[in-house]
Write an enzyme that holds these catalytic residues in place. Sequence first.
Site, PDB file in Angstrom:
ATOM      1  N   GLY A  16       0.798  -1.221   0.000  1.00  0.00           N
ATOM      2  CA  GLY A  16       0.000   0.000   0.000  1.00  0.00           C
ATOM      3  C   GLY A  16       0.829   1.267   0.000  1.00  0.00           C
ATOM      4  O   GLY A  16       0.630   2.150   0.834  1.00  0.00           O
ATOM      5  N   THR A  18       1.139   3.583  -2.544  1.00  0.00           N
ATOM      6  CA  THR A  18       0.833   4.594  -3.554  1.00  0.00           C
ATOM      7  C   THR A  18       0.201   5.858  -2.985  1.00  0.00           C
ATOM      8  O   THR A  18      -0.010   6.823  -3.726  1.00  0.00           O
ATOM      9  CB  THR A  18      -0.092   4.017  -4.646  1.00  0.00           C
ATOM     10  OG1 THR A  18      -1.302   3.543  -4.043  1.00  0.00           O
ATOM     11  CG2 THR A  18       0.596   2.879  -5.377  1.00  0.00           C
ATOM     12  N   GLY A  20      -0.859   8.061   1.111  1.00  0.00           N
ATOM     13  CA  GLY A  20      -0.933   8.062   2.562  1.00  0.00           C
ATOM     14  C   GLY A  20       0.356   7.693   3.260  1.00  0.00           C
ATOM     15  O   GLY A  20       1.459   8.033   2.825  1.00  0.00           O
ATOM     16  N   GLY A  22       1.789   4.829   3.545  1.00  0.00           N
ATOM     17  CA  GLY A  22       2.644   3.905   2.812  1.00  0.00           C
ATOM     18  C   GLY A  22       3.661   4.616   1.946  1.00  0.00           C
ATOM     19  O   GLY A  22       4.833   4.238   1.910  1.00  0.00           O
ATOM     20  N   SER A 148      -4.687  -0.976  14.407  1.00  0.00           N
ATOM     21  CA  SER A 148      -5.423   0.219  14.800  1.00  0.00           C
ATOM     22  C   SER A 148      -5.821   0.101  16.259  1.00  0.00           C
ATOM     23  O   SER A 148      -5.990  -1.005  16.790  1.00  0.00           O
ATOM     24  CB  SER A 148      -6.672   0.378  13.937  1.00  0.00           C
ATOM     25  OG  SER A 148      -7.479   1.448  14.397  1.00  0.00           O
ATOM     26  N   TYR A 171     -14.081  -2.519   9.633  1.00  0.00           N
ATOM     27  CA  TYR A 171     -12.664  -2.167   9.722  1.00  0.00           C
ATOM     28  C   TYR A 171     -12.098  -2.559  11.092  1.00  0.00           C
ATOM     29  O   TYR A 171     -11.037  -3.184  11.181  1.00  0.00           O
ATOM     30  CB  TYR A 171     -12.515  -0.670   9.481  1.00  0.00           C
ATOM     31  CG  TYR A 171     -11.166  -0.083   9.835  1.00  0.00           C
ATOM     32  CD1 TYR A 171     -10.119  -0.093   8.924  1.00  0.00           C
ATOM     33  CD2 TYR A 171     -10.957   0.496  11.080  1.00  0.00           C
ATOM     34  CE1 TYR A 171      -8.891   0.454   9.252  1.00  0.00           C
ATOM     35  CE2 TYR A 171      -9.733   1.050  11.415  1.00  0.00           C
ATOM     36  CZ  TYR A 171      -8.701   1.022  10.499  1.00  0.00           C
ATOM     37  OH  TYR A 171      -7.478   1.568  10.840  1.00  0.00           O
TER      38      TYR A 171
END
Length: 279
Positions: A16, A18, A20, A22, A148, A171
């Site tokens: 991930g 691409t 934020g 990451g 999280s 989530y």
Amino acid sequence: MNNETPLDGRVVLVTGTTQGMGRALALDLAARGATVLLHGRDPRRLAAVLAEVRATGAEARGYRADLGDLAQVRALAEELLGAEPRLDALVHNAVAGGGSDPTRRELSAQGVELRLAVNHLAPHLLTRRLLPLLRRGGGGARVVNVASIGQSPVDLADPMLERGYEGLEAYCRSKLALIMDTFALAAELPAGEVTVNALHPAHLMDTPGVRAYGLVPEVGVEEGVRPTVRLLTDPALAGVTGRYFDRFTETRAHDWAYDPAARAGLAALTERLVAPFAN
């Protein structure tokens, strides 16, 4: 931070990358001398961040896969096993958040609730298939699962959330499942070979997922990068495994993560869902 091990010559895979955290994490690791393996779903965005990382002078390679499709997760693992001579660290950062419409229940390519598939099943499968590569360096490899502080038990009677679906709840369930899988894998592996830890990197970072759900970001992504990098570089954490951190502090996850019946039930569900892709 002063208590960090240089990453010169170390190979780190980050999922991930691409956008934020990451993307910011990939650039941070590149600046520390790591060879960064970038994963993304969108080929155009993956090419853009790959060029950005290489522009810093770092070595980087890109790998594309949709983590909402376990067949692509398995193919990604096979591609990495065939192309890379070693892997020193793996950061599971890719995430399916609460969604822009939290009432819309989404499914993976295999018909699994999407948050559970991307946030739990994909890391579970990818890590286990990459264990030969992680072990190839002779010890000291680290796996970091970005979890999280939002955690909720999986309803084993309704794991796909077919009743009363809500995106953020899905989530939170998937992130607790990821933490529990962290504990399970850590118990299976000698800490001298591979350590596996999870963390809550920061609260309400300025990411597309936070904004899409309608939440107001409170901190920049760099606040999440720092504790994540620490789990990769701090020599004091060599051999430390099966832990959950709230940023820099080791802490206790949701009580459900320590319930033997819950752990057994989740493990059985996970094995059933990934079994077609495990061999």
